[in-house]
Motif scaffolding. Sequence first.
Motif, PDB file in Angstrom:
ATOM      1  N   ALA A   1       0.820  -1.213   0.000  1.00 44.07           N
ATOM      2  CA  ALA A   1       0.000   0.000   0.000  1.00 44.07           C
ATOM      3  C   ALA A   1       0.850   1.258   0.000  1.00 44.07           C
ATOM      4  N   CYS A   2       2.064   1.166   0.572  1.00 43.59           N
ATOM      5  CA  CYS A   2       2.918   2.353   0.731  1.00 43.59           C
ATOM      6  C   CYS A   2       3.935   2.523  -0.387  1.00 43.59           C
ATOM      7  N   ALA A   3       3.933   1.655  -1.371  1.00 49.84           N
ATOM      8  CA  ALA A   3       4.918   1.739  -2.448  1.00 49.84           C
ATOM      9  C   ALA A   3       4.889   3.115  -3.091  1.00 49.84           C
ATOM     10  N   GLY A   4       6.069   3.710  -3.228  1.00 53.91           N
ATOM     11  CA  GLY A   4       6.172   5.020  -3.860  1.00 53.91           C
ATOM     12  C   GLY A   4       6.067   6.202  -2.928  1.00 53.91           C
ATOM     13  N   ALA A   5       5.769   5.958  -1.656  1.00 55.26           N
ATOM     14  CA  ALA A   5       5.704   7.064  -0.697  1.00 55.26           C
ATOM     15  C   ALA A   5       7.113   7.559  -0.386  1.00 55.26           C
ATOM     16  N   LYS A   6       7.214   8.829  -0.002  1.00 53.91           N
ATOM     17  CA  LYS A   6       8.530   9.350   0.382  1.00 53.91           C
ATOM     18  C   LYS A   6       8.905   8.863   1.778  1.00 53.91           C
ATOM     19  N   ASN A   7       8.005   9.045   2.740  1.00 52.92           N
ATOM     20  CA  ASN A   7       8.254   8.628   4.121  1.00 52.92           C
ATOM     21  C   ASN A   7       7.080   7.798   4.608  1.00 52.92           C
ATOM     22  N   ALA A   8       7.340   6.576   5.022  1.00 53.22           N
ATOM     23  CA  ALA A   8       6.265   5.713   5.517  1.00 53.22           C
ATOM     24  C   ALA A   8       6.765   4.906   6.701  1.00 53.22           C
ATOM     25  N   MET A   9       5.840   4.628   7.605  1.00 57.06           N
ATOM     26  CA  MET A   9       6.155   3.854   8.801  1.00 57.06           C
ATOM     27  C   MET A   9       5.184   2.684   8.909  1.00 57.06           C
ATOM     28  N   ILE A  10       5.717   1.497   9.097  1.00 57.15           N
ATOM     29  CA  ILE A  10       4.871   0.343   9.382  1.00 57.15           C
ATOM     30  C   ILE A  10       4.786   0.179  10.898  1.00 57.15           C
ATOM     31  N   HIS A  11       3.555   0.127  11.374  1.00 61.79           N
ATOM     32  CA  HIS A  11       3.275  -0.004  12.810  1.00 61.79           C
ATOM     33  C   HIS A  11       2.716  -1.408  13.029  1.00 61.79           C
ATOM     34  N   MET A  12       3.538  -2.277  13.601  1.00 59.65           N
ATOM     35  CA  MET A  12       3.150  -3.675  13.832  1.00 59.65           C
ATOM     36  C   MET A  12       2.853  -3.895  15.317  1.00 59.65           C
ATOM     37  N   TYR A  13       1.901  -4.752  15.583  1.00 60.11           N
ATOM     38  CA  TYR A  13       1.558  -5.025  16.979  1.00 60.11           C
ATOM     39  C   TYR A  13       1.205  -6.483  17.177  1.00 60.11           C
ATOM     40  N   ASN A  14       1.370  -6.940  18.392  1.00 63.51           N
ATOM     41  CA  ASN A  14       0.782  -8.200  18.843  1.00 63.51           C
ATOM     42  C   ASN A  14       0.555  -8.096  20.347  1.00 63.51           C
ATOM     43  N   ALA A  15      -0.467  -8.781  20.818  1.00 65.09           N
ATOM     44  CA  ALA A  15      -0.856  -8.670  22.223  1.00 65.09           C
ATOM     45  C   ALA A  15       0.128  -9.426  23.110  1.00 65.09           C
ATOM     46  N   THR A  16       0.478  -8.815  24.235  1.00 63.99           N
ATOM     47  CA  THR A  16       1.451  -9.408  25.152  1.00 63.99           C
ATOM     48  C   THR A  16       0.899  -9.641  26.551  1.00 63.99           C
TER      49      THR A  16
ATOM     50  N   LYS B   1      11.386  -4.726  -0.392  1.00 62.89           N
ATOM     51  CA  LYS B   1      10.826  -4.795  -1.742  1.00 62.89           C
ATOM     52  C   LYS B   1      10.585  -3.409  -2.337  1.00 62.89           C
ATOM     53  N   TYR B   2      10.584  -2.376  -1.494  1.00 66.44           N
ATOM     54  CA  TYR B   2      10.268  -1.017  -1.947  1.00 66.44           C
ATOM     55  C   TYR B   2      11.350  -0.062  -1.442  1.00 66.44           C
ATOM     56  N   PRO B   3      12.559  -0.158  -2.005  1.00 63.18           N
ATOM     57  CA  PRO B   3      13.689   0.630  -1.502  1.00 63.18           C
ATOM     58  C   PRO B   3      13.544   2.128  -1.729  1.00 63.18           C
ATOM     59  N   GLU B   4      12.595   2.536  -2.570  1.00 62.70           N
ATOM     60  CA  GLU B   4      12.404   3.975  -2.815  1.00 62.70           C
ATOM     61  C   GLU B   4      11.772   4.685  -1.628  1.00 62.70           C
ATOM     62  N   VAL B   5      11.202   3.914  -0.692  1.00 61.73           N
ATOM     63  CA  VAL B   5      10.525   4.502   0.466  1.00 61.73           C
ATOM     64  C   VAL B   5      11.516   4.674   1.610  1.00 61.73           C
ATOM     65  N   ASN B   6      11.472   5.820   2.267  1.00 61.98           N
ATOM     66  CA  ASN B   6      12.238   6.044   3.497  1.00 61.98           C
ATOM     67  C   ASN B   6      11.433   5.434   4.647  1.00 61.98           C
ATOM     68  N   TRP B   7      11.744   4.184   4.969  1.00 60.37           N
ATOM     69  CA  TRP B   7      10.941   3.421   5.925  1.00 60.37           C
ATOM     70  C   TRP B   7      11.359   3.693   7.374  1.00 60.37           C
ATOM     71  N   SER B   8      10.400   3.600   8.254  1.00 61.47           N
ATOM     72  CA  SER B   8      10.669   3.539   9.691  1.00 61.47           C
ATOM     73  C   SER B   8       9.700   2.526  10.299  1.00 61.47           C
ATOM     74  N   PHE B   9       9.966   2.159  11.552  1.00 62.85           N
ATOM     75  CA  PHE B   9       9.256   1.027  12.156  1.00 62.85           C
ATOM     76  C   PHE B   9       8.774   1.375  13.552  1.00 62.85           C
ATOM     77  N   GLU B  10       7.539   0.996  13.820  1.00 62.69           N
ATOM     78  CA  GLU B  10       6.945   1.168  15.144  1.00 62.69           C
ATOM     79  C   GLU B  10       6.389  -0.180  15.596  1.00 62.69           C
ATOM     80  N   TYR B  11       6.697  -0.536  16.834  1.00 59.06           N
ATOM     81  CA  TYR B  11       6.190  -1.790  17.391  1.00 59.06           C
ATOM     82  C   TYR B  11       5.409  -1.511  18.670  1.00 59.06           C
ATOM     83  N   SER B  12       4.251  -2.176  18.785  1.00 58.74           N
ATOM     84  CA  SER B  12       3.425  -2.045  19.989  1.00 58.74           C
ATOM     85  C   SER B  12       3.251  -3.393  20.673  1.00 58.74           C
ATOM     86  N   PRO B  13       3.707  -3.517  21.918  1.00 60.92           N
ATOM     87  CA  PRO B  13       3.288  -4.660  22.723  1.00 60.92           C
ATOM     88  C   PRO B  13       1.857  -4.368  23.197  1.00 60.92           C
ATOM     89  N   GLU B  14       0.900  -4.801  22.401  1.00 56.47           N
ATOM     90  CA  GLU B  14      -0.482  -4.396  22.641  1.00 56.47           C
ATOM     91  C   GLU B  14      -0.933  -4.803  24.039  1.00 56.47           C
TER      92      GLU B  14
END
Length: 559
Positions: free
Chosen positions: A118-133, A166-179
């Motif tokens: 969904a974020c392919a081609g964005a300049k700055n995007a962050m994937i926010h992943m979570y799982n319950a702990t 797979k999408y190196p053109e995006v400046n990626w960052s990462f957020e993780y939530s211990p839900e």
Amino acid sequence: MLSNPASKYIPFKPFTQDFSDRTWPSKTITKPPIWMSTDLRDGNQSLIEPMSVERKLRFFKHLLQIGFKEIEVGFPSASQTDFDFVRTLIDDNLIPDDVTIIVLTQAREDLINRTAEACAGAKNAMIHMYNATAPAFRKIVFKMTQDEVRDFAVAGTRMVKAAMAKYPEVNWSFEYSPEVFSTTEPDFAISVCNAVSAEWGTSAERKIIFNLPATIEATTPNLYADQIEYFCRHINDRENVIVSVHPHNDRGTAVAAAELAVMAGADRIEGCLFGSGERTGNVDLVTLALNLYTQGIHPGLDFSDIDAVRLTAEYCNQLPVHPRHPYVGDLVFTAFSGSHQDAIKKGFAQQKADQPWEVPYLPIDPADLGRSYDAVIRVNSQSGKGGIAYLLENEHGLNLPRRLQIEFSRAIQRVTDETGTEVNGNAVFDIFNKEYLQQNKPWHLISHRITSSDNGQGGSLFTLEAELGYGEEVRKVKGHGDGSISAFIDALNLPIRFMDYHEHAIGSGEKTNAVCYVELRLGESGTGFGVGIHKDIVTASFHAVLSAINRHIHAGITI
């Protein structure tokens, strides 16, 4: 209710060990946190009718105007609407270069891949992943051990890295939530986050965001602050970790929890403008930001036109903002008590422009938010005299919107100040009639004709032709729009900003009329109302628009 609730409910205790060396109670907030809006994701998921793409676009653009640099725009793997919305933002180049969009995903490979796509081609995007702990989720929902939960989070992080590659053109960052961090054992939450950080490869150039949500607000704000400070002290590589909080409002203390969490070391706050969110809602970012402002700290967000912010949120969410909201409610700068009115009036009389703000009952200058203080003269039935709104509704069938009640009260105030007497029901209507219904100069409607045609996009295009009186002149005008009012405003060719519209019927049978209330701005003016009454609802709306314009002109607004 149980006579002994302790037999069913056990007080939550986040710590098994002593944490008496906490330091946050002596701290103060000296700068704003990083703000992240979840209005388009968490707020949207909480709605009875989720936002359409059009409403989400309007909300996104307004969040940019306010100054948000981090915006969670959706859950693209869970909804085609969200996926399409993210693609619209990117494909139509609607995201400024200094803004990061955030997309949420569960820790599953197919969902992670769809999210990155969904974020392919964005300049700055962050994937926010979570799982319950939390223990209840480990035991009841997922039936997993602590080691399995930790391994699941690490595996998910590995999948996120692979999907991002797979999408190196995006400046990626990462957020993780211990839900459900709020009810997770602190040491276990830290161990999961440390494992995720190691897999991510956290460094000064590759920081990680750990979001610590009070997914379920389980205890008092001070204990949540203890959890945040404990986490900040014990997480590995703290200087390369951004600690974020996402308080929900199950106990009604989300604002306090967020403020104490910042005192305890949190760097970032996630929430919605007016606290929308699942169940009891997320933390209210408007209240947090303006609380800072009243302490002399600019929040870095622009709420100088708070009414426009509220109207956008109400339109997009299809939920009202409470009239007693601390800074935004229709009635928050309105005093019904005579003693309150007297104190505020005296405060304004003594307040100097170059001196610190010190007006009783008002922690913030309404003018800083584009508002004004309105002392509504309103006498309830217990005193034997009806209030302004009560008289107009019960004696004349006029159900005024709240902001019009406030505006009209100024006209009543002028009369009572000049005469020193009370006003009865007939006098109230006479003043209303003169102030709104007889506003027919310089503009007035002579005749109009409306036609509609297919706009080629599944909707209708309205064309309006009208004759208008302007002073002694008769002007023929023509306009187009997606509705009769928009076509009328187009035909006027004036710098009109339409703010709000209400209508209802008065009377019954053959004597039924329509009444329309229109709130608009003319040029750079403040908002003002116009009112129109006619047997035909469209004609009544045109009269209301011209009433508002004429009132602006009489107030000295130049076009």
